[in-house]
Scaffold this motif. Structure first.
Motif, PDB file in Angstrom:
ATOM      1  N   ASN A 104       0.809  -1.210   0.000  1.00 31.49           N
ATOM      2  CA  ASN A 104       0.000   0.000   0.000  1.00 31.49           C
ATOM      3  C   ASN A 104       0.846   1.266   0.000  1.00 31.49           C
ATOM      4  N   VAL A 105       1.771   1.321  -0.935  1.00 32.92           N
ATOM      5  CA  VAL A 105       2.587   2.515  -1.142  1.00 32.92           C
ATOM      6  C   VAL A 105       2.315   3.038  -2.546  1.00 32.92           C
ATOM      7  N   ASN A 106       2.735   4.252  -2.807  1.00 32.34           N
ATOM      8  CA  ASN A 106       2.535   4.889  -4.114  1.00 32.34           C
ATOM      9  C   ASN A 106       1.056   4.908  -4.514  1.00 32.34           C
ATOM     10  N   LEU A 107       0.231   5.370  -3.606  1.00 29.68           N
ATOM     11  CA  LEU A 107      -1.201   5.486  -3.888  1.00 29.68           C
ATOM     12  C   LEU A 107      -1.447   6.601  -4.895  1.00 29.68           C
ATOM     13  N   SER A 133      -4.293   4.964   5.914  1.00 30.18           N
ATOM     14  CA  SER A 133      -3.635   4.845   7.204  1.00 30.18           C
ATOM     15  C   SER A 133      -3.934   3.447   7.718  1.00 30.18           C
ATOM     16  N   MET A 134      -2.887   2.743   8.131  1.00 30.07           N
ATOM     17  CA  MET A 134      -3.082   1.402   8.657  1.00 30.07           C
ATOM     18  C   MET A 134      -2.122   1.211   9.825  1.00 30.07           C
ATOM     19  N   PHE A 135      -2.653   0.779  10.962  1.00 30.59           N
ATOM     20  CA  PHE A 135      -1.822   0.530  12.130  1.00 30.59           C
ATOM     21  C   PHE A 135      -2.545  -0.465  13.020  1.00 30.59           C
ATOM     22  N   PHE A 136      -1.837  -0.974  14.012  1.00 31.85           N
ATOM     23  CA  PHE A 136      -2.489  -1.850  14.972  1.00 31.85           C
ATOM     24  C   PHE A 136      -2.338  -1.249  16.361  1.00 31.85           C
ATOM     25  N   ALA A 183     -13.147   2.149  -2.478  1.00 36.56           N
ATOM     26  CA  ALA A 183     -13.870   0.920  -2.126  1.00 36.56           C
ATOM     27  C   ALA A 183     -13.099  -0.317  -2.591  1.00 36.56           C
ATOM     28  N   SER A 184     -12.528  -0.261  -3.778  1.00 42.60           N
ATOM     29  CA  SER A 184     -11.735  -1.385  -4.292  1.00 42.60           C
ATOM     30  C   SER A 184     -10.486  -1.614  -3.440  1.00 42.60           C
ATOM     31  N   THR A 185      -9.851  -0.528  -3.036  1.00 40.18           N
ATOM     32  CA  THR A 185      -8.664  -0.629  -2.186  1.00 40.18           C
ATOM     33  C   THR A 185      -9.026  -1.263  -0.846  1.00 40.18           C
TER      34      THR A 185
END
Length: 88
Positions: A35-38, A45-48, A68-70
């Motif tokens: 999920n880079v170069n969007l 944003s993604m984290f735990f 939505a596809s992402t």
């Protein structure tokens, strides 16, 4: 979003709980390289935190289908990672 604004018009947030914090961490670490170069106009944003993986996607209204596809792809990868960890 207006031309002068960087704020997304559409925001989607999802939380997925794993059986353990180490599994949540492993899922995020596995997903980050994908999920880079969007495209411009799409934010991710993604984290735990603890056992929970948090995913937030923002986009322009015109890119809502892309957002939505992402999200669909990310959730599919999370599902696969949960299945793999359950077998291990």
């Amino acid at each position: 979003m207006t031309k002068n604004s960087r704020r997304p018009e559409v925001e989607i947030a999802v939380e997925v709980t794993f059986p353990s914090a180490s599994q949540a961490r492993a899922a995020v670490k596995a997903l980050i390289p994908d999920n880079v170069n969007l495209p411009e106009g799409l934010t991710l944003s993604m984290f735990f935190r603890g056992k929970t993986v948090h995913v937030a996607i923002g986009s322009r209204l015109s890119m809502m289908a892309t957002a939505a596809s992402t999200l669909d792809e990310i959730l599919e990868h999370i599902s696969v990672s949960r299945q793999v960890m359950a077998q291990g």
